[in-house]
Design an enzyme around this catalytic site. Structure first.
Site, PDB file in Angstrom:
ATOM      1  N   GLU A 492      -2.941  13.676  13.200  1.00  0.00           N
ATOM      2  CA  GLU A 492      -2.578  11.284  12.965  1.00  0.00           C
ATOM      3  C   GLU A 492      -4.027  10.996  13.874  1.00  0.00           C
ATOM      4  O   GLU A 492      -4.376  11.641  14.937  1.00  0.00           O
ATOM      5  CB  GLU A 492      -2.002  11.847  14.321  1.00  0.00           C
ATOM      6  CG  GLU A 492      -0.709  11.782  14.125  1.00  0.00           C
ATOM      7  CD  GLU A 492       0.779  12.305  14.633  1.00  0.00           C
ATOM      8  OE1 GLU A 492       0.520  11.513  15.790  1.00  0.00           O
ATOM      9  OE2 GLU A 492       1.625  13.264  14.741  1.00  0.00           O
ATOM     10  N   GLU A 523       4.095  16.292  13.682  1.00  0.00           N
ATOM     11  CA  GLU A 523       3.544  17.506  14.285  1.00  0.00           C
ATOM     12  C   GLU A 523       4.021  18.860  14.555  1.00  0.00           C
ATOM     13  O   GLU A 523       4.040  19.714  14.452  1.00  0.00           O
ATOM     14  CB  GLU A 523       4.211  16.923  15.392  1.00  0.00           C
ATOM     15  CG  GLU A 523       3.614  15.771  16.907  1.00  0.00           C
ATOM     16  CD  GLU A 523       4.271  14.654  16.544  1.00  0.00           C
ATOM     17  OE1 GLU A 523       3.338  13.528  16.435  1.00  0.00           O
ATOM     18  OE2 GLU A 523       4.997  14.832  15.474  1.00  0.00           O
ATOM     19  N   GLN A 545      -1.360  14.082  19.277  1.00  0.00           N
ATOM     20  CA  GLN A 545      -2.289  13.113  19.821  1.00  0.00           C
ATOM     21  C   GLN A 545      -1.713  13.441  21.430  1.00  0.00           C
ATOM     22  O   GLN A 545      -3.000  13.040  22.087  1.00  0.00           O
ATOM     23  CB  GLN A 545      -1.521  12.121  19.003  1.00  0.00           C
ATOM     24  CG  GLN A 545      -2.390  10.557  19.475  1.00  0.00           C
ATOM     25  CD  GLN A 545      -2.029  10.015  18.214  1.00  0.00           C
ATOM     26  OE1 GLN A 545      -1.108   8.831  18.954  1.00  0.00           O
ATOM     27  NE2 GLN A 545      -3.279  10.048  16.974  1.00  0.00           N
ATOM     28  N   ASP A 548       3.224  14.915  25.234  1.00  0.00           N
ATOM     29  CA  ASP A 548       4.889  14.249  25.292  1.00  0.00           C
ATOM     30  C   ASP A 548       5.131  14.234  23.731  1.00  0.00           C
ATOM     31  O   ASP A 548       6.335  15.029  23.180  1.00  0.00           O
ATOM     32  CB  ASP A 548       5.220  13.466  25.481  1.00  0.00           C
ATOM     33  CG  ASP A 548       4.577  12.326  26.950  1.00  0.00           C
ATOM     34  OD1 ASP A 548       5.300  12.106  28.080  1.00  0.00           O
ATOM     35  OD2 ASP A 548       3.114  12.576  26.784  1.00  0.00           O
ATOM     36  N   TYR A 549       4.363  14.224  22.744  1.00  0.00           N
ATOM     37  CA  TYR A 549       5.053  14.917  21.591  1.00  0.00           C
ATOM     38  C   TYR A 549       4.823  16.410  21.353  1.00  0.00           C
ATOM     39  O   TYR A 549       5.101  16.808  20.009  1.00  0.00           O
ATOM     40  CB  TYR A 549       3.749  14.204  20.470  1.00  0.00           C
ATOM     41  CG  TYR A 549       4.022  12.381  20.714  1.00  0.00           C
ATOM     42  CD1 TYR A 549       4.758  12.500  21.125  1.00  0.00           C
ATOM     43  CD2 TYR A 549       2.491  11.867  20.050  1.00  0.00           C
ATOM     44  CE1 TYR A 549       4.624  10.443  21.247  1.00  0.00           C
ATOM     45  CE2 TYR A 549       2.596  10.430  20.328  1.00  0.00           C
ATOM     46  CZ  TYR A 549       3.355   9.748  21.681  1.00  0.00           C
ATOM     47  OH  TYR A 549       3.512   8.853  21.512  1.00  0.00           O
ATOM     48  N   HIS A 590       3.583   8.068  27.390  1.00  0.00           N
ATOM     49  CA  HIS A 590       2.122   8.937  27.098  1.00  0.00           C
ATOM     50  C   HIS A 590       1.578   9.691  28.822  1.00  0.00           C
ATOM     51  O   HIS A 590       0.044   8.944  28.775  1.00  0.00           O
ATOM     52  CB  HIS A 590       0.962   7.664  26.855  1.00  0.00           C
ATOM     53  CG  HIS A 590       2.068   6.732  25.365  1.00  0.00           C
ATOM     54  ND1 HIS A 590       2.954   6.710  25.451  1.00  0.00           N
ATOM     55  CD2 HIS A 590       1.332   7.654  24.543  1.00  0.00           C
ATOM     56  CE1 HIS A 590       2.308   5.946  23.583  1.00  0.00           C
ATOM     57  NE2 HIS A 590       2.396   6.951  23.175  1.00  0.00           N
TER      58      HIS A 590
END
Length: 801
Positions: A492, A523, A545, A548-549, A590
């Protein structure tokens, strides 16, 4: 929507048709025998591909050398039709035979129905994949095969559209290879399936996706699974039109041999020549034995449904078609069926014999050694009983043998004899053998292992520029892309804007969109793109990115990528680099540092946690020289901090598993990593002002962790230790402590209780104050270290409060 109609005539000759029928019968017999073997206790579990034989044979006709399969545990007939699975190998896997030659898909490590071809030779080097029919290694997780399927198809697009890749003929011939996917109808409800199908439509990759639709998912019928009770109808909005790209969608019945051949011929031709993804919805498939050996489908299917399935069995339907078309007589088919069934039975017998011969040899040796040791022991009767119990075990496993030997040791503790010593020697030899059979190849064992990449120091001179950290990684990536056309990056915001922190700034303009490209917010299939591309010889960098993701993709990372080399015992590799960023920034979503979760879920990948961008660049260089997968977690707040730009930016390499001493000290060792290094270094400076000398060590990598016991050596000097990070209590700090104190015997040197400094149990709150009260601060570090020193010397270091 295209709906292929049955054609009564086919261009196939009689010999080929009868060969196909015989193969279907043989595969069915394997399934029937396999179920009985489980119920007899000769295997632990069985899940079979009965009911799907004819469709898989039809599809296999159009699978060429260089093509790839990403399927699931019903594809035995397809693999047999490709020549990549024999009936004896089928049974060897059912019995969990650990010989790679006997069971090449997994060396007995996966339960039956899990297939894969060996892309590597016994040295871990690539074979010529364009001379092979390739299958990526299966996983049990439903729809888990979908993410990597995207990468397998996308690689063909890259090989076709990037002229610089034309030389890599071992991996692709002009991108002509098709990625074949398979899935059951119920598993299309998984998010992985929908994300992957959307990604394939966007990317326009050569993919043929087959859905075996038997109307059920174990006991749950279609109406609970799929909108409109039809996956092809539910996906009809993705079908291509005259003006918009998308899929081509086909429907065909799973018992209609001629129609299946015609359908797959069209679908594969379209995918191979025009790179149009195709969906083949194979309906009216049956499942004669139900889902698996763990249950019976008679419990949940009505009599009418069961009767319908018997009447529409694909082998019965093919048999009826053969006789109605005058291709063969009943007598011809009966003879053929008998031969096919006998072939399956013979394969079963040979596989069982080969499997047992190895165990029998170990059993006989163990019985002899236990018996001899018993004669020298005061506990002769007890040891002899263990021997007799082992001897009388029906169909013993290796575990039964080793259990008996270990129990014998309990009764031989007071015995000192040559016979006991020989039993111990034999036991240790077997442990080494079983370690290879059951625990090898978690990481690469080739000459390109990341652990074998030698360190190259970063070089500086008086002209070295002081730049933002982001410029360091950007320069490193530039050098990597310049040197190797196989290197690609995607994720991304990676392409046009060069990622949110500018690590790829300007590189898409320089190297083209085909090599550095944006993706959608997806993801799981970003990781899948990387896995598939890496399986096909490319060197991908997949960006998640924010750390956390990673949760979106952790299943794919854990079940697929991290276990790949292990579950095939070194038969395949996918040296994917996952790039992400985390630690301190702002807010709940984040500021991720879930390191305990990561290191405990992706064993089989390296986990690298550089404190700055120079170290990150060194890790990227190391990984590109290796064949291991890894994740590099950059520090979010380090991109604008100033660092010197190394003169050898594309060449210097940071070794894995080697901590770095950032500050020498004598009173206490502080072990940390990532962004916490700056916090700890500042606290150490403040503590030095009151006479506390801290040795600060940056772990640098968590997997592997401190391969040379550098931290334990520090404890010999300081006799005290603190582990500090931004994970939750008991996360990576506990992992580091266990390794240093237990694995490396660091406890032996301690004069004070080991301590940790971690974040709070919750995610960090937003804002400056949220960060301060959620994550470890300089004051937290200072006070925890001070408390240790106060307990050690209360007269010198008075209580703070």
């Amino acid at each position: 929507m295209s709906a292929t109609k049955t054609k009564k005539k086919t261009s196939l000759n009689t010999s080929e048709i009868l060969h196909d029928y015989a193969l279907a019968v043989e595969s069915r017999e394997n399934s029937l025998i396999g179920r009985k073997e489980v119920f007899m206790g000769k295997a632990k579990f069985g899940i079979f591909g009965d009911g799907k034989e004819v469709a898989q044979i039809a599809k296999a006709k159009f699978f060429q050398n260089g093509d790839w399969r990403s399927g699931y545990y019903r594809d035995q007939t397809f693999m047999m039709a490709l020549g990549q699975l024999t009936s004896q190998q089928f049974f060897a896997q059912l019995y969990a035979h650990t010989d790679v030659d006997a069971e090449p898909a997994s060396a007995g490590r996966m339960m039956n129905g899990h297939f894969g071809t060996r892309s590597l030779n016994n040295k871990g080097e690539w074979r010529t994949l364009t001379d092979m029919k390739n299958s990526s290694s299966d996983i049990s997780c439903t729809a888990g095969q979908m993410p990597r399927l995207i990468g397998l198809g996308w690689a063909s697009k890259l090989y076709r559209e990037n002229p610089a890749l034309q030389e890599f003929k071992d991996f692709s011939i002009n991108g002509n290879e098709v990625a074949f996917g398979t899935i059951g109808n119920a598993s299309t409800s998984e998010g992985h399936f929908w994300e992957a199908m959307n990604a394939a439509g966007v990317l326009q990759i050569p993919m043929v996706m087959s859905i075996w639709d038997d109307f059920y998912g174990i006991s749950v019928p279609q109406q609970y699974h799929t909108t409109k009770e039809s996956i092809s109808e539910a996906l009809s909005g993705m079908q291509r039109t005259a003006n918009k790209k998308g899929f081509e969608i086909f429907k065909v019945n799973g018992w209609d041999y001629a129609a299946l051949i015609n359908t797959y011929e069209k679908a594969v031709k379209l995918a191979r020549e025009e790179h149009v993804p195709c969906l083949v919805h194979v309906e009216e498939v049956t499942q004669p034995q139900g889902h698996s050996t763990s249950g019976s489908h008679e419990r949940y299917k009505s009599k009418e449904r069961l009767d319908w399935e018997k009447a529409h069995d694909c082998i019965l339907k093919m048999r009826q078609w053969i006789t109605s078309e005058g291709i063969a007589t009943e007598e011809d088919l009966e003879k053929l069926e008998k031969e096919a069934k006998n072939k399956a039975k013979k394969a079963r017998d040979n596989a069982w014999k080969a499997y047992n011969n190895e165990i029998k040899e170990d059993l006989e040796q163990a019985l002899e050694l236990i018996g001899k040791a018993a004669l020298t022991s005061d506990n002769n009767k007890a040891v002899q009983q263990i021997k007799n119990d082992l001897k009388s075990t029906l169909n013993p496993f290796k575990a039964d043998i080793i259990k008996a030997v270990r129990k014998s040791f309990r009764h031989l503790t007071t015995t000192d004899s040559a016979e006991k010593a020989r039993l111990i020697e034999w036991y240790q030899e077997k442990l080494g053998k079983y370690r290879d059979e059951y625990s090898s190849h978690l990481y690469s064992e080739s000459d390109e292992s990341a652990l074998k990449v030698e360190e190259v120091k970063a070089e500086y001179n008086t002209e070295s520029k002081l730049v933002d950290g982001r410029e360091i990684v950007q320069a490193c990536f530039d050098a990597l892309f310049e040197r190797d056309p196989r290197v690609i990056a995607f994720g991304e915001d990676v392409g046009k804007i060069g990622d949110v922190n500018q690590g790829f700034a300007g590189l898409q303009d320089k190297y083209g969109e085909i090599r550095i490209t944006d993706t959608g917010i997806r993801e799981t299939t970003i990781i899948g793109q990387g896995i598939g591309a890496a399986l096909r010889g490319l060197r991908p960098i997949a960006e998640i990115q924010y750390l956390d993701y990673l949760l979106y993709a952790i299943q794919t990372l854990s079940d697929d990528l991290a276990s790949l080399q292990y579950r095939m015992k070194g038969g395949q590799k996918a040296p994917l680099i996952v790039r992400s960023r985390g630690h301190r920034l702002e807010g709940v979503w984040h500021s991720g540092s879930p390191m305990g979760m990561i290191i405990n879920s992706i064993r089989g990948m390296h986990v690298l946690v550089p404190r700055n961008m120079t170290q990150a660049a060194g890790f990227y260089n190391t990984l590109m020289a290796s064949d291991d997968p890894a994740i590099v977690i950059e520090s979010l707040n380090g991109y604008r901090l100033k660092e010197k730009l190394p003169e050898n930016i594309g060449e210097f390499k940071v070794p894995l598993g080697v901590p770095e001493v950032l500050r020498e000290g004598t009173d206490i060792t502080l072990v940390t990593y990532g962004s916490m290094c700056r916090i700890v270094m500042e606290a150490a400076q403040q503590l030095s002002e009151i006479g506390i000398s801290c040795e600060v060590i940056d772990a640098q990598t968590l997997l592997p962790f401190d391969r040379h016991q550098i931290i334990a050596e520090s404890l010999k000097k300081t006799n005290r230790v603190a582990f500090l990070d931004e994970d939750v209590p008991g996360g990576a700090s506990a992992f580091m402590m266990q390794n240093v104190l237990e694995r490396d015997n660091g406890y032996f040197y301690l004069d004070s209780k080991p301590v940790t400094v971690t974040a709070q149990e919750h995610r960090p709150a937003y804002g400056t104050d949220g960060d301060y009260f959620s994550k470890p601060s300089v004051e937290d570090v200072y006070e925890k270290v001070y408390q240790v020193m106060h307990e050690a010397n209360p007269d010198r270091f008075k209580k703070l409060y």
